[in-house]
Scaffold this motif. Structure first.
Motif, PDB file in Angstrom:
ATOM      1  N   MET A 189      18.696   6.353  13.837  1.00 18.61           N
ATOM      2  CA  MET A 189      19.459   5.602  12.850  1.00 18.61           C
ATOM      3  C   MET A 189      18.536   5.108  11.730  1.00 18.61           C
ATOM      4  SD  MET A 189      22.005   2.365  13.476  1.00 18.61           S
ATOM      5  CE  MET A 189      22.936   1.654  12.127  1.00 18.61           C
ATOM      6  N   GLU A 190      18.991   5.271  10.484  1.00 12.58           N
ATOM      7  CA  GLU A 190      18.174   4.884   9.341  1.00 12.58           C
ATOM      8  C   GLU A 190      18.097   3.360   9.179  1.00 12.58           C
ATOM      9  OE1 GLU A 190      19.061   8.726   6.412  1.00 12.58           O
ATOM     10  OE2 GLU A 190      20.191   6.858   6.142  1.00 12.58           O
ATOM     11  N   LYS A 191      16.899   2.899   8.885  1.00  7.41           N
ATOM     12  CA  LYS A 191      16.693   1.507   8.501  1.00  7.41           C
ATOM     13  C   LYS A 191      15.970   1.540   7.160  1.00  7.41           C
ATOM     14  CE  LYS A 191      14.836  -2.964  10.040  1.00  7.41           C
ATOM     15  NZ  LYS A 191      14.041  -3.680  11.079  1.00  7.41           N
ATOM     16  N   ILE A 192      16.648   1.107   6.097  1.00  6.85           N
ATOM     17  CA  ILE A 192      16.208   1.366   4.725  1.00  6.85           C
ATOM     18  C   ILE A 192      15.809   0.070   4.015  1.00  6.85           C
ATOM     19  CG2 ILE A 192      16.855   2.430   2.523  1.00  6.85           C
ATOM     20  CD1 ILE A 192      19.155   3.840   4.110  1.00  6.85           C
ATOM     21  N   LYS A 193      14.731   0.135   3.270  1.00 10.03           N
ATOM     22  CA  LYS A 193      14.286  -0.978   2.433  1.00 10.03           C
ATOM     23  C   LYS A 193      14.081  -0.474   1.006  1.00 10.03           C
ATOM     24  CE  LYS A 193      12.828  -4.715   3.150  1.00 10.03           C
ATOM     25  NZ  LYS A 193      13.368  -6.083   2.972  1.00 10.03           N
ATOM     26  N   ILE A 194      14.593  -1.244   0.034  1.00  9.15           N
ATOM     27  CA  ILE A 194      14.381  -0.953  -1.380  1.00  9.15           C
ATOM     28  C   ILE A 194      13.203  -1.784  -1.884  1.00  9.15           C
ATOM     29  CG2 ILE A 194      15.390  -0.978  -3.703  1.00  9.15           C
ATOM     30  CD1 ILE A 194      16.777   0.969  -1.761  1.00  9.15           C
ATOM     31  N   PHE A 195      12.314  -1.147  -2.659  1.00 11.80           N
ATOM     32  CA  PHE A 195      11.235  -1.912  -3.284  1.00 11.80           C
ATOM     33  C   PHE A 195      11.095  -1.525  -4.753  1.00 11.80           C
ATOM     34  CE2 PHE A 195       8.916   1.839  -1.735  1.00 11.80           C
ATOM     35  CZ  PHE A 195       7.975   2.113  -2.722  1.00 11.80           C
ATOM     36  N   THR A 196      10.522  -2.431  -5.511  1.00 12.09           N
ATOM     37  CA  THR A 196      10.311  -2.195  -6.936  1.00 12.09           C
ATOM     38  C   THR A 196       9.134  -3.039  -7.402  1.00 12.09           C
ATOM     39  OG1 THR A 196      11.413  -2.038  -9.091  1.00 12.09           O
ATOM     40  CG2 THR A 196      11.874  -4.015  -7.779  1.00 12.09           C
ATOM     41  N   ASP A 197       8.829  -2.944  -8.693  1.00 18.24           N
ATOM     42  CA  ASP A 197       7.770  -3.764  -9.274  1.00 18.24           C
ATOM     43  C   ASP A 197       8.374  -4.775 -10.242  1.00 18.24           C
ATOM     44  OD1 ASP A 197       7.805  -2.556 -12.063  1.00 18.24           O
ATOM     45  OD2 ASP A 197       7.355  -0.776 -10.872  1.00 18.24           O
ATOM     46  N   SER A 198       7.569  -5.737 -10.653  1.00 17.75           N
ATOM     47  CA  SER A 198       8.099  -6.860 -11.419  1.00 17.75           C
ATOM     48  C   SER A 198       8.508  -6.508 -12.845  1.00 17.75           C
ATOM     49  CB  SER A 198       7.102  -8.021 -11.431  1.00 17.75           C
ATOM     50  OG  SER A 198       5.831  -7.613 -11.907  1.00 17.75           O
ATOM     51  N   ALA A 199       8.129  -5.325 -13.338  1.00 17.77           N
ATOM     52  CA  ALA A 199       8.585  -4.917 -14.674  1.00 17.77           C
ATOM     53  C   ALA A 199      10.044  -4.465 -14.670  1.00 17.77           C
ATOM     54  CB  ALA A 199       7.702  -3.800 -15.225  1.00 17.77           C
ATOM     55  N   SER A 200      10.661  -4.385 -13.497  1.00 18.58           N
ATOM     56  CA  SER A 200      12.091  -4.067 -13.413  1.00 18.58           C
ATOM     57  C   SER A 200      12.948  -5.226 -13.907  1.00 18.58           C
ATOM     58  CB  SER A 200      12.489  -3.714 -11.981  1.00 18.58           C
ATOM     59  OG  SER A 200      12.274  -4.830 -11.118  1.00 18.58           O
ATOM     60  N   ASP A 201      12.368  -6.426 -13.935  1.00 18.99           N
ATOM     61  CA  ASP A 201      13.030  -7.619 -14.483  1.00 18.99           C
ATOM     62  C   ASP A 201      14.332  -7.990 -13.775  1.00 18.99           C
ATOM     63  OD1 ASP A 201      11.026  -8.117 -16.333  1.00 18.99           O
ATOM     64  OD2 ASP A 201      11.928  -6.816 -17.852  1.00 18.99           O
ATOM     65  N   ILE A 202      14.436  -7.683 -12.490  1.00 12.71           N
ATOM     66  CA  ILE A 202      15.598  -8.165 -11.745  1.00 12.71           C
ATOM     67  C   ILE A 202      15.440  -9.665 -11.517  1.00 12.71           C
ATOM     68  CG2 ILE A 202      15.891  -5.916 -10.634  1.00 12.71           C
ATOM     69  CD1 ILE A 202      14.889  -7.188  -8.021  1.00 12.71           C
ATOM     70  N   THR A 203      16.530 -10.367 -11.325  1.00 11.46           N
ATOM     71  CA  THR A 203      16.455 -11.808 -11.145  1.00 11.46           C
ATOM     72  C   THR A 203      15.906 -12.161  -9.762  1.00 11.46           C
ATOM     73  OG1 THR A 203      18.695 -11.980 -10.253  1.00 11.46           O
ATOM     74  CG2 THR A 203      18.449 -12.152 -12.657  1.00 11.46           C
ATOM     75  N   TYR A 204      15.390 -13.372  -9.646  1.00 10.66           N
ATOM     76  CA  TYR A 204      14.943 -13.871  -8.352  1.00 10.66           C
ATOM     77  C   TYR A 204      16.116 -13.893  -7.364  1.00 10.66           C
ATOM     78  CZ  TYR A 204      10.726 -15.586 -10.741  1.00 10.66           C
ATOM     79  OH  TYR A 204       9.560 -15.690 -11.460  1.00 10.66           O
ATOM     80  N   GLU A 205      17.302 -14.223  -7.883  1.00  9.00           N
ATOM     81  CA  GLU A 205      18.487 -14.324  -7.025  1.00  9.00           C
ATOM     82  C   GLU A 205      18.832 -12.971  -6.404  1.00  9.00           C
ATOM     83  OE1 GLU A 205      18.168 -17.686  -9.644  1.00  9.00           O
ATOM     84  OE2 GLU A 205      18.239 -15.550 -10.129  1.00  9.00           O
TER      85      GLU A 205
END
Length: 288
Positions: A1-17
C-alpha cells in the motif's frame, strides 16, 4: 500500500497554513544579506523580510538546497515507512536545487540498496517560480489526502507545470537587473522613463512579453495579455508582494474579464523577492 508525502521548497510561496494543514514537507532556502544569513520562513515571515530589504543597501542572495539536506529528508521518511515522496521544485535553470534532489536520491539508494523499488522519490522540475508550482504542490497534497495514487498525482503535477505561465511586473527593476533577470542597462533606462516590463515565465525562460509606460496601466495590460493566452474555465492565481491594493485590483480586473474569481493568492517570499523586488503583481494561469 502506498504511503505518499509531498515536498517542495520555500520559493513555491505556499502559505504556512497550507503547509501545515496539508502535511507538506518544506525545505527552506538560505538568504544572505551582507555578512548575515537567514533561513526563509523560519527567521522571518514575508512582511518582516520586506522590512529587512528596505533597510539593506545591497541585493539579498539565495543559496540552493543541498543534496545533503535532501538526503537527510529521505532518510527520515524512509524510516517512517513512506513508499513515495513527490517533490515539486524550483526552476532548474534558476537553481541547482532540483538536480540536488536527484543526486540525493542516487546517494540514498547507494547507502540503502534494499530500498530500491520500495522507496521512490519523484522529483519534478517546475521550470518556473512561486505559485506557478505552489498551486501544483497544494493540489497534489489534496490528492494525497483524497486517496489518489502516485501515478495520478505525478501526472497532474507534470501536466500543470507543462502548461503554466506567469505574467508579472516588478515595480522596481533594481533587484531584477542585479540578479541578471533583466539587463542592467535596460533596467536603468526603464526605471528612468517609467517603463515597466511585463515578464513572461514559461518552460525555464524569463522573457519580456511587452512593456507598459506608467504604473497605472500595469494591471490592465497584464489582464489583457493573460486573457489572450489563458485556457478559459481553468483556475488562475494572483501573485503579489508588499502591495495588497494592487493585488486586489489585479483580482478585480481578472474577475471582471473572465467572469470568475482567482482560486488563490501567492505572496512572494524571500527567495523570489530577492530577485524581483518586494513589489510585484501578476497572474498565474494555464495556457491554451
Amino acid at each position: 500500500m502506498e504511503k505518499i508525502k509531498i515536498f517542495t521548497d520555500s520559493a513555491s510561496d505556499i502559505t504556512y497554513e497550507n503547509e501545515k494543514s496539508l502535511d507538506i514537507e518544506m525545505v527552506n532556502f538560505n538568504i544572505a544579506m551582507g555578512d548575515r544569513s537567514y533561513v526563509s520562513r523560519i527567521d522571518f515571515n514575508n512582511e518582516e523580510f520586506y522590512k529587512l530589504m528596505a533597510g539593506y543597501d545591497g541585493i539579498p542572495t539565495t543559496s540552493q538546497v543541498t543534496a545533503f539536506e535532501f538526503q537527510e529528508m529521505y532518510e527520515k521518511f524512509y524510516k517512517e515507512g513512506y513508499t513515495d515522496l513527490i517533490g515539486i521544485l524550483i526552476n532548474s535553470e534558476g537553481s541547482a536545487t532540483y538536480e540536488n534532489s536527484l543526486m540525493a536520491y542516487k546517494l540514498f539508494i547507494e547507502e540503502h540498496p534494499e530500498a530500491e523499488g520500495k522507496f521512490r522519490v519523484h522529483s519534478i522540475d517546475s521550470r518556473s517560480y512561486t505559485g506557478a508550482y505552489g498551486y501544483a504542490v497544494i493540489e497534489a497534497a489534496k490528492m494525497v489526502r483524497d486517496g489518489k495514487n502516485v501515478d495520478e498525482i505525478v501526472a497532474f503535477a507534470k501536466d500543470w507545470v507543462d502548461h503554466c505561465v506567469i505574467y508579472f511586473v516588478p515595480y522596481t527593476l533594481k533587484y531584477a537587473s542585479k540578479s541578471g533577470r533583466i539587463p542592467s542597462a535596460a533596467a536603468f533606462v526603464g526605471d528612468k522613463l517609467g517603463i515597466k516590463p511585463i515578464m513572461r515565465i514559461y518552460d525555464h525562460v524569463i522573457s519580456t512579453a511587452l512593456t507598459v509606460r506608467g504604473e497605472k496601466r500595469v494591471v490592465k495590460k497584464i489582464a489583457e495579455k493573460t486573457m489572450a493566452d489563458i485556457e478559459k474555465g481553468t483556475p488562475y492565481m494572483i501573485v503579489y508582494g508588499d502591495n495588497t491594493e494592487v493585488r486586489d485590483q489585479m483580482a478585480e480586473e481578472m474577475t471582471r474579464l473572465l467572469g470568475y474569481a482567482p482560486v488563490d493568492f501567492y505572496q512572494i517570499g524571500a527567495a523570489i523577492a530577492a530577485n524581483a523586488g518586494p513589489t510585484v503583481t501578476g497572474v498565474i494561469f494555464k495556457e491554451k
